[in-house]
Scaffold this motif. Structure first.
Motif, PDB file in Angstrom:
ATOM      1  N   VAL A   1       0.808  -1.216   0.000  1.00  0.00           N
ATOM      2  CA  VAL A   1       0.000   0.000   0.000  1.00  0.00           C
ATOM      3  C   VAL A   1       0.842   1.268   0.000  1.00  0.00           C
ATOM      4  CG1 VAL A   1      -1.788   1.270   1.240  1.00  0.00           C
ATOM      5  CG2 VAL A   1      -1.839  -1.229   1.184  1.00  0.00           C
ATOM      6  N   ALA A   2       1.913   1.248   0.751  1.00  0.00           N
ATOM      7  CA  ALA A   2       2.698   2.464   0.953  1.00  0.00           C
ATOM      8  C   ALA A   2       3.314   2.977  -0.344  1.00  0.00           C
ATOM      9  CB  ALA A   2       3.796   2.210   1.975  1.00  0.00           C
ATOM     10  N   ASP A   3       3.605   4.265  -0.362  1.00  0.00           N
ATOM     11  CA  ASP A   3       4.334   4.853  -1.473  1.00  0.00           C
ATOM     12  C   ASP A   3       5.687   4.147  -1.589  1.00  0.00           C
ATOM     13  OD1 ASP A   3       6.611   7.082  -2.103  1.00  0.00           O
ATOM     14  OD2 ASP A   3       4.810   7.406  -3.294  1.00  0.00           O
ATOM     15  N   PRO A   4       6.083   3.733  -2.807  1.00  0.00           N
ATOM     16  CA  PRO A   4       7.333   2.986  -2.971  1.00  0.00           C
ATOM     17  C   PRO A   4       8.548   3.663  -2.348  1.00  0.00           C
ATOM     18  CG  PRO A   4       6.100   2.984  -5.006  1.00  0.00           C
ATOM     19  CD  PRO A   4       5.380   3.924  -4.086  1.00  0.00           C
ATOM     20  N   ASN A   5       8.614   4.976  -2.463  1.00  0.00           N
ATOM     21  CA  ASN A   5       9.763   5.688  -1.914  1.00  0.00           C
ATOM     22  C   ASN A   5       9.772   5.650  -0.381  1.00  0.00           C
ATOM     23  OD1 ASN A   5      11.048   6.703  -4.368  1.00  0.00           O
ATOM     24  ND2 ASN A   5       9.171   7.869  -4.628  1.00  0.00           N
ATOM     25  N   GLU A   6       8.579   5.622   0.230  1.00  0.00           N
ATOM     26  CA  GLU A   6       8.512   5.456   1.680  1.00  0.00           C
ATOM     27  C   GLU A   6       9.009   4.072   2.062  1.00  0.00           C
ATOM     28  OE1 GLU A   6       4.654   6.241   3.215  1.00  0.00           O
ATOM     29  OE2 GLU A   6       4.543   8.272   2.412  1.00  0.00           O
ATOM     30  N   GLY A   7       8.648   3.085   1.237  1.00  0.00           N
ATOM     31  CA  GLY A   7       9.113   1.728   1.472  1.00  0.00           C
ATOM     32  C   GLY A   7      10.630   1.637   1.395  1.00  0.00           C
ATOM     33  N   VAL A   8      11.204   2.339   0.432  1.00  0.00           N
ATOM     34  CA  VAL A   8      12.667   2.347   0.285  1.00  0.00           C
ATOM     35  C   VAL A   8      13.323   2.898   1.545  1.00  0.00           C
ATOM     36  CG1 VAL A   8      14.601   3.387  -0.952  1.00  0.00           C
ATOM     37  CG2 VAL A   8      12.649   2.478  -2.232  1.00  0.00           C
ATOM     38  N   LEU A   9      12.833   4.030   2.043  1.00  0.00           N
ATOM     39  CA  LEU A   9      13.395   4.644   3.246  1.00  0.00           C
ATOM     40  C   LEU A   9      13.237   3.727   4.453  1.00  0.00           C
ATOM     41  CD1 LEU A   9      12.146   8.336   2.841  1.00  0.00           C
ATOM     42  CD2 LEU A   9      14.472   7.467   2.514  1.00  0.00           C
ATOM     43  N   TYR A  10      12.063   3.111   4.579  1.00  0.00           N
ATOM     44  CA  TYR A  10      11.788   2.218   5.705  1.00  0.00           C
ATOM     45  C   TYR A  10      12.765   1.045   5.710  1.00  0.00           C
ATOM     46  CZ  TYR A  10       9.414  -1.514   8.306  1.00  0.00           C
ATOM     47  OH  TYR A  10       9.131  -2.528   9.163  1.00  0.00           O
TER      48      TYR A  10
ATOM     49  N   HIS B   1      16.455  -7.048   3.463  1.00  0.00           N
ATOM     50  CA  HIS B   1      17.114  -6.877   2.167  1.00  0.00           C
ATOM     51  C   HIS B   1      16.121  -7.129   1.030  1.00  0.00           C
ATOM     52  CE1 HIS B   1      21.332  -6.382   3.409  1.00  0.00           C
ATOM     53  NE2 HIS B   1      21.075  -7.248   4.388  1.00  0.00           N
ATOM     54  N   ARG B   2      15.304  -8.161   1.200  1.00  0.00           N
ATOM     55  CA  ARG B   2      14.295  -8.488   0.191  1.00  0.00           C
ATOM     56  C   ARG B   2      13.283  -7.345   0.046  1.00  0.00           C
ATOM     57  NH1 ARG B   2      12.734 -12.783   2.346  1.00  0.00           N
ATOM     58  NH2 ARG B   2      13.955 -14.301   1.150  1.00  0.00           N
ATOM     59  N   GLY B   3      12.840  -6.823   1.184  1.00  0.00           N
ATOM     60  CA  GLY B   3      11.894  -5.711   1.170  1.00  0.00           C
ATOM     61  C   GLY B   3      12.474  -4.484   0.487  1.00  0.00           C
ATOM     62  N   LEU B   4      13.758  -4.219   0.733  1.00  0.00           N
ATOM     63  CA  LEU B   4      14.412  -3.071   0.101  1.00  0.00           C
ATOM     64  C   LEU B   4      14.472  -3.276  -1.412  1.00  0.00           C
ATOM     65  CD1 LEU B   4      15.957  -0.426   0.167  1.00  0.00           C
ATOM     66  CD2 LEU B   4      18.048  -1.704   0.708  1.00  0.00           C
ATOM     67  N   ALA B   5      14.821  -4.490  -1.828  1.00  0.00           N
ATOM     68  CA  ALA B   5      14.907  -4.783  -3.265  1.00  0.00           C
ATOM     69  C   ALA B   5      13.552  -4.606  -3.944  1.00  0.00           C
ATOM     70  CB  ALA B   5      15.420  -6.204  -3.472  1.00  0.00           C
ATOM     71  N   VAL B   6      12.512  -5.158  -3.340  1.00  0.00           N
ATOM     72  CA  VAL B   6      11.165  -5.043  -3.901  1.00  0.00           C
ATOM     73  C   VAL B   6      10.731  -3.583  -3.969  1.00  0.00           C
ATOM     74  CG1 VAL B   6       8.724  -5.565  -3.509  1.00  0.00           C
ATOM     75  CG2 VAL B   6      10.437  -7.354  -3.189  1.00  0.00           C
ATOM     76  N   SER B   7      11.003  -2.830  -2.904  1.00  0.00           N
ATOM     77  CA  SER B   7      10.606  -1.426  -2.852  1.00  0.00           C
ATOM     78  C   SER B   7      11.328  -0.602  -3.912  1.00  0.00           C
ATOM     79  CB  SER B   7      10.884  -0.848  -1.462  1.00  0.00           C
ATOM     80  OG  SER B   7      10.109  -1.506  -0.480  1.00  0.00           O
ATOM     81  N   LEU B   8      12.598  -0.894  -4.140  1.00  0.00           N
ATOM     82  CA  LEU B   8      13.364  -0.164  -5.153  1.00  0.00           C
ATOM     83  C   LEU B   8      12.821  -0.445  -6.555  1.00  0.00           C
ATOM     84  CD1 LEU B   8      16.953  -0.622  -3.699  1.00  0.00           C
ATOM     85  CD2 LEU B   8      15.839   1.575  -4.131  1.00  0.00           C
ATOM     86  N   VAL B   9      12.425  -1.691  -6.806  1.00  0.00           N
ATOM     87  CA  VAL B   9      11.828  -2.019  -8.102  1.00  0.00           C
ATOM     88  C   VAL B   9      10.496  -1.297  -8.258  1.00  0.00           C
ATOM     89  CG1 VAL B   9      10.824  -3.852  -9.513  1.00  0.00           C
ATOM     90  CG2 VAL B   9      12.995  -4.243  -8.317  1.00  0.00           C
ATOM     91  N   ARG B  10       9.692  -1.277  -7.179  1.00  0.00           N
ATOM     92  CA  ARG B  10       8.403  -0.578  -7.218  1.00  0.00           C
ATOM     93  C   ARG B  10       8.610   0.918  -7.440  1.00  0.00           C
ATOM     94  NH1 ARG B  10       5.356  -0.430  -2.483  1.00  0.00           N
ATOM     95  NH2 ARG B  10       3.556   0.112  -3.756  1.00  0.00           N
TER      96      ARG B  10
END
Length: 284
Positions: A51-60, A75-84
């Motif tokens: 749901v969150a904005d991808p860039n917020e996910g990256v920072l998180y 690490h997986r969450g960061l990778a997914v967020s960067l792709v999003r």
């Protein structure tokens, strides 16, 4: 004389028991709080990945990785967020870390290959896909295999992979569009036209497929607009595409007429079509 001693012993036992109960309750409370924290963290992770904005996910996830670099889920969450966040090239180091770890899965390998393709690293993506177990028969895996085969001009393999991928999803619009574009680049315009039509039937809002459909029809010198759902603005844009295709085919007069229709159809000033028409008429 025995009663006071007995009473003292009872009181001592009661106090000891109460102390044990307090200790037990305290431990239970700590465990409960820990469990709640894990649940909250899990929920937050899910939110950041969806749901969150991808860039917020990256920072998180960047903060999470710094706080505990041993956690592969971070690490997986960061990778997914960067792709999003449309930064696939920045996700590659994180994907590589996950895939190389003992917690890496076949799904991670496929997602890593996807990020490599998005980063235009086709050869590396092919190597990663070759390492995925053949028992992994998912839509995403076959869609990527088809794209890699396409890039290598291995048409028979590409068609087989596309066909398999289409059969593994209920929403095949994008993969049908990709398959159609593959046919378009091979010069198989009739087959491309059919695939684009199928794509639109699954997603009537997929403008890319509509534009590609017009290209396929124009390549066959069929300048009739296809009967598909479209807004007034979309119709103007598609007429512009059809006009340019006609000009490219050497049908300048037809192209000129389509450009005029495009300009008249667009709900606003259609600068691109006006420039094309001016150039075609030999103006400035």
């Amino acid at each position: 004389m025995r009663h006071p001693i007995f009473l003292t012993l009872c009181l001592s036992s009661a106090i000891a028991l109460a102390a044990c109960e307090d200790s037990s309750n305290s431990a239970d409370v700590k465990r409960a709080i820990k469990d709640i924290n894990v649940i909250d963290e899990s929920n937050l992770n899910d939110i950041m990945l969806t749901v969150a904005d991808p860039n917020e996910g990256v920072l998180y996830y960047k903060k999470a990785v710094l706080s505990d670099p041993s956690r592969m889920d971070f690490h997986r969450g960061l990778a997914v967020s960067l792709v999003r966040a449309k930064k696939p090239d920045e996700s590659l180091s994180s994907w590589k870390t996950v895939v190389a770890s003992s917690e890496g899965t076949s799904t991670d390998q496929v997602d890593y290959a996807d990020a490599l393709i998005r980063s235009n690293k086709w050869d590396e993506a092919e190597v990663v896909l070759d390492q995925v177990s053949p028992t992994v028969e998912t839509f995403k895996r076959y869609r990527l295999e088809a794209m890699v085969a396409d890039s290598n001009k291995e048409w028979t393999k590409a068609d087989s992979y596309y066909e398999t991928a289409v059969g593994l999803t209920t929403t095949p619009a994008n993969v049908l569009n990709n398959w159609g574009y593959s046919m378009l680049t091979r010069g198989n315009y009739a087959r491309a036209e059919k695939l684009f039509g199928e794509s639109i039937s699954y997603d009537t809002k997929l403008f890319t497929a509509k534009n590609n459909l017009v290209l396929a029809r124009g390549a066959q010198r069929n300048y009739e607009m296809p009967i598909v759902p479209m807004t007034q603005e979309e119709r103007a844009l598609l007429l512009h595409t059809m006009a340019l295709t006609a000009v490219k085919q050497g049908d300048a007069a037809t192209g000129k007429g389509l450009l005029k229709e495009s300009i008249d159809t667009h709900p606003q000033h259609f600068e691109a079509a006006v420039r094309s028409l001016t150039a075609l008429e030999g103006g400035a």
